[in-house]
Design a protein around this motif. Sequence first.
Motif, PDB file in Angstrom:
ATOM      1  N   VAL A  59       0.839  -1.200   0.000  1.00 11.78           N
ATOM      2  CA  VAL A  59       0.000   0.000   0.000  1.00 11.78           C
ATOM      3  C   VAL A  59       0.875   1.252   0.000  1.00 11.78           C
ATOM      4  CG1 VAL A  59      -1.659   1.327   1.365  1.00 11.78           C
ATOM      5  CG2 VAL A  59      -1.969  -1.137   1.091  1.00 11.78           C
ATOM      6  N   VAL A  60       1.919   1.243   0.831  1.00  4.81           N
ATOM      7  CA  VAL A  60       2.830   2.395   0.901  1.00  4.81           C
ATOM      8  C   VAL A  60       3.517   2.606  -0.445  1.00  4.81           C
ATOM      9  CG1 VAL A  60       4.996   3.209   1.929  1.00  4.81           C
ATOM     10  CG2 VAL A  60       3.210   2.279   3.392  1.00  4.81           C
ATOM     11  N   GLU A  61       3.941   1.521  -1.077  1.00  2.00           N
ATOM     12  CA  GLU A  61       4.599   1.625  -2.381  1.00  2.00           C
ATOM     13  C   GLU A  61       3.657   2.243  -3.417  1.00  2.00           C
ATOM     14  OE1 GLU A  61       6.499  -1.389  -5.696  1.00  2.00           O
ATOM     15  OE2 GLU A  61       6.557  -1.988  -3.582  1.00  2.00           O
ATOM     16  N   LYS A  62       2.388   1.818  -3.398  1.00  2.00           N
ATOM     17  CA  LYS A  62       1.409   2.382  -4.340  1.00  2.00           C
ATOM     18  C   LYS A  62       1.201   3.869  -4.068  1.00  2.00           C
ATOM     19  CE  LYS A  62      -3.280   1.927  -6.145  1.00  2.00           C
ATOM     20  NZ  LYS A  62      -3.233   3.303  -6.551  1.00  2.00           N
ATOM     21  N   ARG A  63       1.100   4.213  -2.798  1.00  4.52           N
ATOM     22  CA  ARG A  63       0.910   5.635  -2.444  1.00  4.52           C
ATOM     23  C   ARG A  63       2.133   6.466  -2.862  1.00  4.52           C
ATOM     24  NH1 ARG A  63      -3.879   4.456  -2.058  1.00  4.52           N
ATOM     25  NH2 ARG A  63      -5.008   4.310  -0.116  1.00  4.52           N
ATOM     26  N   ASP A  64       3.315   5.909  -2.682  1.00  2.00           N
ATOM     27  CA  ASP A  64       4.534   6.608  -3.118  1.00  2.00           C
ATOM     28  C   ASP A  64       4.500   6.853  -4.624  1.00  2.00           C
ATOM     29  OD1 ASP A  64       5.623   6.816  -0.604  1.00  2.00           O
ATOM     30  OD2 ASP A  64       7.007   5.117  -0.834  1.00  2.00           O
ATOM     31  N   ASN A  65       4.086   5.834  -5.373  1.00  2.00           N
ATOM     32  CA  ASN A  65       3.985   5.994  -6.826  1.00  2.00           C
ATOM     33  C   ASN A  65       2.955   7.058  -7.188  1.00  2.00           C
ATOM     34  OD1 ASN A  65       5.936   4.061  -7.323  1.00  2.00           O
ATOM     35  ND2 ASN A  65       4.464   2.396  -7.544  1.00  2.00           N
ATOM     36  N   ASP A  66       1.825   7.053  -6.475  1.00  2.46           N
ATOM     37  CA  ASP A  66       0.795   8.076  -6.713  1.00  2.46           C
ATOM     38  C   ASP A  66       1.346   9.470  -6.441  1.00  2.46           C
ATOM     39  OD1 ASP A  66      -0.971   6.036  -7.333  1.00  2.46           O
ATOM     40  OD2 ASP A  66      -2.028   6.101  -5.402  1.00  2.46           O
ATOM     41  N   ILE A  67       2.075   9.617  -5.340  1.00  2.00           N
ATOM     42  CA  ILE A  67       2.649  10.918  -4.981  1.00  2.00           C
ATOM     43  C   ILE A  67       3.661  11.368  -6.031  1.00  2.00           C
ATOM     44  CG2 ILE A  67       4.176  12.069  -3.314  1.00  2.00           C
ATOM     45  CD1 ILE A  67       2.718  10.427  -1.121  1.00  2.00           C
ATOM     46  N   GLN A  68       4.504  10.458  -6.485  1.00  2.00           N
ATOM     47  CA  GLN A  68       5.485  10.810  -7.510  1.00  2.00           C
ATOM     48  C   GLN A  68       4.805  11.249  -8.797  1.00  2.00           C
ATOM     49  OE1 GLN A  68       8.081   7.413  -7.868  1.00  2.00           O
ATOM     50  NE2 GLN A  68       9.131   7.823  -5.940  1.00  2.00           N
ATOM     51  N   GLN A  69       3.734  10.581  -9.171  1.00  2.00           N
ATOM     52  CA  GLN A  69       2.995  10.948 -10.378  1.00  2.00           C
ATOM     53  C   GLN A  69       2.381  12.339 -10.218  1.00  2.00           C
ATOM     54  OE1 GLN A  69       3.117   9.144 -13.118  1.00  2.00           O
ATOM     55  NE2 GLN A  69       1.885  10.588 -14.254  1.00  2.00           N
ATOM     56  N   LEU A  70       1.804  12.599  -9.049  1.00  2.00           N
ATOM     57  CA  LEU A  70       1.217  13.925  -8.795  1.00  2.00           C
ATOM     58  C   LEU A  70       2.291  15.017  -8.811  1.00  2.00           C
ATOM     59  CD1 LEU A  70      -1.397  13.079  -6.024  1.00  2.00           C
ATOM     60  CD2 LEU A  70      -1.875  13.822  -8.371  1.00  2.00           C
ATOM     61  N   GLN A  71       3.467  14.722  -8.245  1.00  2.00           N
ATOM     62  CA  GLN A  71       4.559  15.703  -8.261  1.00  2.00           C
ATOM     63  C   GLN A  71       4.974  16.019  -9.693  1.00  2.00           C
ATOM     64  OE1 GLN A  71       7.392  13.715  -5.684  1.00  2.00           O
ATOM     65  NE2 GLN A  71       6.975  15.144  -4.013  1.00  2.00           N
ATOM     66  N   LYS A  72       5.035  14.997 -10.525  1.00  4.04           N
ATOM     67  CA  LYS A  72       5.389  15.191 -11.933  1.00  4.04           C
ATOM     68  C   LYS A  72       4.356  16.085 -12.629  1.00  4.04           C
ATOM     69  CE  LYS A  72       6.285  12.589 -16.158  1.00  4.04           C
ATOM     70  NZ  LYS A  72       6.251  11.284 -16.811  1.00  4.04           N
ATOM     71  N   GLN A  73       3.079  15.803 -12.377  1.00  9.46           N
ATOM     72  CA  GLN A  73       2.019  16.612 -12.977  1.00  9.46           C
ATOM     73  C   GLN A  73       2.067  18.058 -12.488  1.00  9.46           C
ATOM     74  OE1 GLN A  73      -1.551  14.431 -12.034  1.00  9.46           O
ATOM     75  NE2 GLN A  73      -1.179  12.864 -13.610  1.00  9.46           N
ATOM     76  N   LEU A  74       2.365  18.242 -11.196  1.00  6.55           N
ATOM     77  CA  LEU A  74       2.468  19.602 -10.654  1.00  6.55           C
ATOM     78  C   LEU A  74       3.632  20.365 -11.280  1.00  6.55           C
ATOM     79  CD1 LEU A  74       1.687  19.053  -6.871  1.00  6.55           C
ATOM     80  CD2 LEU A  74       0.333  20.376  -8.510  1.00  6.55           C
ATOM     81  N   LYS A  75       4.761  19.694 -11.491  1.00  9.67           N
ATOM     82  CA  LYS A  75       5.905  20.354 -12.131  1.00  9.67           C
ATOM     83  C   LYS A  75       5.557  20.768 -13.558  1.00  9.67           C
ATOM     84  CE  LYS A  75       9.787  18.572  -9.547  1.00  9.67           C
ATOM     85  NZ  LYS A  75      10.836  19.543  -9.369  1.00  9.67           N
ATOM     86  N   GLU A  76       4.847  19.895 -14.278  1.00  6.55           N
ATOM     87  CA  GLU A  76       4.434  20.231 -15.639  1.00  6.55           C
ATOM     88  C   GLU A  76       3.490  21.437 -15.633  1.00  6.55           C
ATOM     89  OE1 GLU A  76       2.723  16.673 -17.273  1.00  6.55           O
ATOM     90  OE2 GLU A  76       4.646  15.635 -17.351  1.00  6.55           O
ATOM     91  N   ALA A  77       2.538  21.449 -14.692  1.00  6.70           N
ATOM     92  CA  ALA A  77       1.603  22.565 -14.578  1.00  6.70           C
ATOM     93  C   ALA A  77       2.343  23.856 -14.220  1.00  6.70           C
ATOM     94  CB  ALA A  77       0.529  22.260 -13.541  1.00  6.70           C
ATOM     95  N   GLU A  78       3.316  23.737 -13.322  1.00 10.42           N
ATOM     96  CA  GLU A  78       4.108  24.908 -12.932  1.00 10.42           C
ATOM     97  C   GLU A  78       4.854  25.477 -14.135  1.00 10.42           C
ATOM     98  OE1 GLU A  78       7.547  26.034  -9.632  1.00 10.42           O
ATOM     99  OE2 GLU A  78       7.398  23.991 -10.394  1.00 10.42           O
ATOM    100  N   HIS A  79       5.434  24.612 -14.937  1.00 11.80           N
ATOM    101  CA  HIS A  79       6.168  25.054 -16.129  1.00 11.80           C
ATOM    102  C   HIS A  79       5.227  25.753 -17.117  1.00 11.80           C
ATOM    103  CE1 HIS A  79       9.112  25.127 -19.308  1.00 11.80           C
ATOM    104  NE2 HIS A  79       8.254  24.501 -20.121  1.00 11.80           N
ATOM    105  N   ILE A  80       4.049  25.166 -17.330  1.00 17.60           N
ATOM    106  CA  ILE A  80       3.077  25.771 -18.250  1.00 17.60           C
ATOM    107  C   ILE A  80       2.643  27.136 -17.750  1.00 17.60           C
ATOM    108  CG2 ILE A  80       0.716  25.542 -19.138  1.00 17.60           C
ATOM    109  CD1 ILE A  80       1.260  22.462 -19.212  1.00 17.60           C
ATOM    110  N   LEU A  81       2.357  27.249 -16.447  1.00 17.97           N
ATOM    111  CA  LEU A  81       1.940  28.527 -15.868  1.00 17.97           C
ATOM    112  C   LEU A  81       3.057  29.568 -15.936  1.00 17.97           C
ATOM    113  CD1 LEU A  81      -0.123  27.373 -12.767  1.00 17.97           C
ATOM    114  CD2 LEU A  81      -0.985  28.522 -14.811  1.00 17.97           C
ATOM    115  N   ALA A  82       4.302  29.127 -15.650  1.00 14.24           N
ATOM    116  CA  ALA A  82       5.426  30.073 -15.710  1.00 14.24           C
ATOM    117  C   ALA A  82       5.587  30.601 -17.135  1.00 14.24           C
ATOM    118  CB  ALA A  82       6.705  29.388 -15.240  1.00 14.24           C
ATOM    119  N   THR A  83       5.434  29.737 -18.119  1.00 14.87           N
ATOM    120  CA  THR A  83       5.538  30.159 -19.518  1.00 14.87           C
ATOM    121  C   THR A  83       4.412  31.133 -19.865  1.00 14.87           C
ATOM    122  OG1 THR A  83       6.525  28.036 -20.100  1.00 14.87           O
ATOM    123  CG2 THR A  83       5.599  29.315 -21.902  1.00 14.87           C
TER     124      THR A  83
END
Length: 101
Positions: A59-83
């Motif tokens: 369960v922890v491993e799945k949650r870690d993967n979910d968090i990493q995916q969300l972090q990736k999406q947030l970085k992409e959103a941040e880049h789009i907004l900064a642009t």
Amino acid sequence: FRELIEILAISRNQKIPQAGEESQILELLIQRDGEFQELMKLAVDQGKIHHEMQLLEKVVEKRDNDIQQLQKQLKEAEHILATAVYQAKEKLKSIEKARKG
């Protein structure tokens, strides 16, 4: 257990059995059996705990993967907004220059 059985076998082979020795050995066997049963119960309990820990680790491993995916999406959103913010500022600068010009 082996030692107790050997002692019991030796005492039976002796011509003159010592008084109470067999009952002492039997008591020791019963005591050891009780200890063994407690250890087996503990082993079963520890096995259950180990299984639960493995499930929780998954369960922890799945949650870690979910968090990493969300972090990736947030970085992409941040880049789009900064642009978008940069382009908006550049557009405002060009509008101000056009008005002044």
